[in-house]
Write a protein that holds these residues in place. Structure first.
Motif, mmCIF file in Angstrom:
data_model
loop_
_atom_site.group_PDB
_atom_site.id
_atom_site.type_symbol
_atom_site.label_atom_id
_atom_site.label_comp_id
_atom_site.label_asym_id
_atom_site.label_seq_id
_atom_site.Cartn_x
_atom_site.Cartn_y
_atom_site.Cartn_z
ATOM 1 N N ASP A 44 0.864 -1.168 0.034
ATOM 2 C CA ASP A 44 -0.005 -0.087 -0.103
ATOM 3 C C ASP A 44 0.880 1.271 -0.080
ATOM 4 O OD1 ASP A 44 -2.309 -0.862 -0.281
ATOM 5 O OD2 ASP A 44 -2.976 -1.123 1.970
ATOM 6 N N GLN A 45 1.821 1.196 0.818
ATOM 7 C CA GLN A 45 2.838 2.459 0.902
ATOM 8 C C GLN A 45 3.514 2.749 -0.469
ATOM 9 O OE1 GLN A 45 2.918 4.840 3.222
ATOM 10 N NE2 GLN A 45 1.441 3.619 4.255
ATOM 11 N N THR A 46 3.951 1.391 -0.955
ATOM 12 C CA THR A 46 4.638 1.712 -2.224
ATOM 13 C C THR A 46 3.809 2.088 -3.420
ATOM 14 O OG1 THR A 46 5.711 -0.429 -1.691
ATOM 15 C CG2 THR A 46 6.040 0.350 -3.926
ATOM 16 N N ARG B 219 2.215 9.178 -5.870
ATOM 17 C CA ARG B 219 2.631 10.584 -5.441
ATOM 18 C C ARG B 219 3.469 10.960 -6.652
ATOM 19 N NH1 ARG B 219 3.617 10.538 -0.302
ATOM 20 N NH2 ARG B 219 5.687 10.020 -0.203
ATOM 21 N N VAL B 220 4.664 10.009 -6.880
ATOM 22 C CA VAL B 220 5.483 10.449 -7.931
ATOM 23 C C VAL B 220 4.912 10.609 -9.304
ATOM 24 C CG1 VAL B 220 7.340 9.404 -9.116
ATOM 25 C CG2 VAL B 220 7.270 9.110 -6.824
ATOM 26 N N VAL B 221 3.925 9.781 -9.824
ATOM 27 C CA VAL B 221 3.394 9.962 -11.004
ATOM 28 C C VAL B 221 2.387 11.428 -11.050
ATOM 29 C CG1 VAL B 221 1.171 9.295 -12.251
ATOM 30 C CG2 VAL B 221 3.066 7.553 -11.739
ATOM 31 N N LYS B 222 1.913 11.765 -9.926
ATOM 32 C CA LYS B 222 1.095 12.915 -9.891
ATOM 33 C C LYS B 222 2.011 13.981 -9.886
ATOM 34 C CE LYS B 222 0.121 16.277 -7.157
ATOM 35 N NZ LYS B 222 0.899 16.664 -6.160
ATOM 36 N N ASN B 223 3.262 14.031 -9.137
ATOM 37 C CA ASN B 223 4.216 15.061 -9.334
ATOM 38 C C ASN B 223 4.636 15.408 -10.665
ATOM 39 O OD1 ASN B 223 3.903 15.747 -6.533
ATOM 40 N ND2 ASN B 223 5.588 14.454 -6.010
ATOM 41 N N LEU B 224 5.067 14.222 -11.225
ATOM 42 C CA LEU B 224 5.531 14.294 -12.708
ATOM 43 C C LEU B 224 4.545 14.835 -13.681
ATOM 44 C CD1 LEU B 224 7.516 10.863 -12.776
ATOM 45 C CD2 LEU B 224 8.488 13.310 -12.739
ATOM 46 N N SER B 225 3.273 14.532 -13.307
ATOM 47 C CA SER B 225 2.211 14.869 -14.407
ATOM 48 C C SER B 225 2.182 16.245 -14.455
ATOM 49 C CB SER B 225 0.841 14.052 -14.049
ATOM 50 O OG SER B 225 0.383 14.717 -12.744
ATOM 51 N N VAL C 296 -7.485 14.909 -7.877
ATOM 52 C CA VAL C 296 -8.142 14.411 -6.727
ATOM 53 C C VAL C 296 -9.050 13.424 -6.976
ATOM 54 C CG1 VAL C 296 -9.451 14.848 -4.847
ATOM 55 C CG2 VAL C 296 -7.470 16.313 -5.485
ATOM 56 N N LEU C 297 -9.793 13.534 -8.113
ATOM 57 C CA LEU C 297 -10.905 12.721 -8.649
ATOM 58 C C LEU C 297 -10.344 11.504 -9.107
ATOM 59 C CD1 LEU C 297 -13.992 12.251 -8.796
ATOM 60 C CD2 LEU C 297 -14.320 13.195 -10.954
ATOM 61 N N VAL C 298 -9.291 11.765 -9.827
ATOM 62 C CA VAL C 298 -8.611 10.504 -10.502
ATOM 63 C C VAL C 298 -7.975 9.452 -9.516
ATOM 64 C CG1 VAL C 298 -6.624 9.667 -11.737
ATOM 65 C CG2 VAL C 298 -8.067 11.296 -12.773
ATOM 66 N N LEU C 299 -7.369 10.171 -8.254
ATOM 67 C CA LEU C 299 -6.759 9.462 -7.267
ATOM 68 C C LEU C 299 -7.970 8.618 -6.493
ATOM 69 C CD1 LEU C 299 -3.879 11.595 -5.639
ATOM 70 C CD2 LEU C 299 -3.873 9.754 -7.573
ATOM 71 N N GLU D 118 -5.520 9.399 2.200
ATOM 72 C CA GLU D 118 -4.296 9.113 1.566
ATOM 73 C C GLU D 118 -3.992 9.884 0.344
ATOM 74 O OE1 GLU D 118 -5.210 4.377 2.341
ATOM 75 O OE2 GLU D 118 -5.727 5.218 0.385
ATOM 76 N N ILE D 119 -5.029 10.439 -0.205
ATOM 77 C CA ILE D 119 -5.093 11.780 -1.319
ATOM 78 C C ILE D 119 -4.605 12.697 -0.800
ATOM 79 C CG2 ILE D 119 -6.630 12.901 -2.984
ATOM 80 C CD1 ILE D 119 -8.765 10.523 -2.857
ATOM 81 N N GLY D 120 -4.987 13.137 0.290
ATOM 82 C CA GLY D 120 -4.461 14.366 1.307
ATOM 83 C C GLY D 120 -2.795 14.151 1.404
ATOM 84 N N GLU D 121 -2.615 13.126 1.801
ATOM 85 C CA GLU D 121 -1.108 12.835 2.166
ATOM 86 C C GLU D 121 -0.270 12.978 0.754
ATOM 87 O OE1 GLU D 121 -0.994 9.350 4.393
ATOM 88 O OE2 GLU D 121 -1.790 10.417 6.206
ATOM 89 N N SER D 122 -1.050 12.398 -0.218
ATOM 90 C CA SER D 122 -0.261 12.404 -1.648
ATOM 91 C C SER D 122 -0.424 13.675 -2.224
ATOM 92 C CB SER D 122 -0.916 11.481 -2.544
ATOM 93 O OG SER D 122 -0.770 10.216 -2.094
ATOM 94 N N VAL D 123 -1.271 14.366 -2.226
ATOM 95 C CA VAL D 123 -1.455 15.894 -3.081
ATOM 96 C C VAL D 123 -0.749 16.832 -2.078
ATOM 97 C CG1 VAL D 123 -2.965 17.348 -4.081
ATOM 98 C CG2 VAL D 123 -3.411 14.983 -4.166
ATOM 99 N N GLY D 124 -1.032 16.591 -0.814
ATOM 100 C CA GLY D 124 -0.288 17.695 0.419
ATOM 101 C C GLY D 124 -1.629 18.700 0.455
#
Lengths: 170, 184
Positions: free
Chosen positions: A53-55, A61-67, A122-125, A135-141
């Motif tokens: 899950d953490q992976t 998160r990496v994909v989101k940042n790169l996107s 956010v909707l895609v996640l 989890e979304i909140g943590e990923s997106v900040g």
């Protein structure tokens, strides 16, 4: 990162990672590039992540940042195409239209790409990443409350765009 | 009273905490408007999930293989320093080569350059004044010097001076070198 571990993780997660990347950027090749970069970054990680899950959250998160870079590029291209349409002769405009038509995948994807980036991610996640608000909140900040608001707004906007699309018969 | 749609959206995502989710659930059972909204979110979610996706299996396999090979390259990337390549601009390399050649020429010239000064031989015929005879450089051989002295008056006092900036090597009889006046 041991290779055996990588293959297991890849097998378990490549599907969801690709879906998230594809739905955010709306382009297959660009999505592949994002996944590639994300998995390379995962390879380069020195300290292992505790569980699958953490992976998954880390990769998303990496994909989101790169996107974000792809989104900027995409918006620039749309701007450029619109400018070209305004300023060029009809025969070149038709060519540009062909290019745009090739990019369109489906009504849903088209509508998704019309959403502002912050709402779309956010909707895609939520829908494709199957992640909780926390989890979304943590990923997106952002805060959970903010995720709740954005998911709601994204849904309303997407529903509206799809209604317009379905009612609109050229 | 109906919950706002934002709360309904969160309820749809199972994000409403324990006591409140029950209340909302009960309300929805008896409220057509909320049921319709919830149905809308459900349909939207199904539509998104059912939206066709490009066939990405082959592409993602390429991604996997590439990640593997790249990681391998990264593993052997550390090159020992004696195998490392460096880039030198051609003009800089040329200048360096010229400098080396220049140094070589100068050092060779220095080594082969013979002493420009000759041995000075001071002789004192009597106790009054010194007269100075110069023996040419080629005659620095001891035997030749001795020969040159043969014709001289043997009562004279003879002092040899080795030139200050002599490039000659010290070899031969140590006694003779000691005897020669280096201090001047």
């Amino acid at each position: 990162m041991p290779e055996k571990g990588f293959d297991e993780i890849y097998k378990a997660l490549n599907n969801v990672i690709f879906k998230v990347a594809f739905r955010i950027v709306g382009d297959q090749d660009a999505a592949m590039d994002l996944c590639h970069e994300a998995f390379i970054k995962y390879f380069e990680r020195i300290d292992p992540l505790p569980d699958l899950d953490q992976t998954k959250y880390w990769l998303i998160r990496v994909v989101k940042n790169l996107s974000f870079n792809f989104e900027k590029k995409r918006l620039r291209e749309i701007k450029g195409i619109n400018k070209l349409k305004e300023n060029t002769q009809p025969f070149t405009a038709s060519h540009e239209e062909q290019v745009i038509k090739q990019e369109i995948k489906s009504d849903v994807q088209e509508a998704l790409l019309k959403l502002p980036y912050n709402l779309r991610v956010v909707l895609v996640l939520k829908e494709y990443g199957k992640m909780s608000y926390k989890e979304i909140g943590e990923s997106v900040g952002i805060s959970e409350g903010n995720v709740k608001v954005r998911v709601f707004r994204a849904r309303e906007k997407l529903a509206q765009l799809l209604k317009e699309k379905i009612n609109y018969v050229p | 009273m109906c919950p706002d749609f934002e709360t309904l959206s969160a309820f749809f995502d199972n994000e409403i905490e324990a006591p409140h989710d029950r209340q909302i659930e009960e309300h929805i059972r008896s409220c057509a408007a909320c049921q319709a909204k919830l149905e809308e979110y459900k349909q939207l979610s199904e539509m998104m999930a059912g939206d066709p996706e490009p066939d990405f299996a082959a592409g993602m396999e390429a991604v996997r293989l590439s990640a593997h090979s790249l990681s391998r390259i990264k593993k052997v990337k550390t090159v020992p320093f004696w195998q490392r390549r460096i880039n030198i601009p051609v003009p800089a390399l040329g200048l360096a080569a010229l400098f080396v050649v220049f140094l070589g020429v100068v050092s060779v010239l220095n080594l082969t350059r013979t002493a420009d000064a000759s041995f000075a031989m001071k002789t004192r015929p009597d106790s009054s004044i010194y007269t100075e005879d110069k023996i040419p450089v080629e005659d620095q051989d001891l035997e030749k010097i001795m020969k040159a002295l043969e014709g001289q008056d043997l009562n004279r006092e003879v002092i040899f001076h080795i030139p200050d900036e002599s490039k000659t090597f010290n070899f031969g009889e140590p006694a003779l070198i000691k005897a020669s006046d280096r201090k001047r």
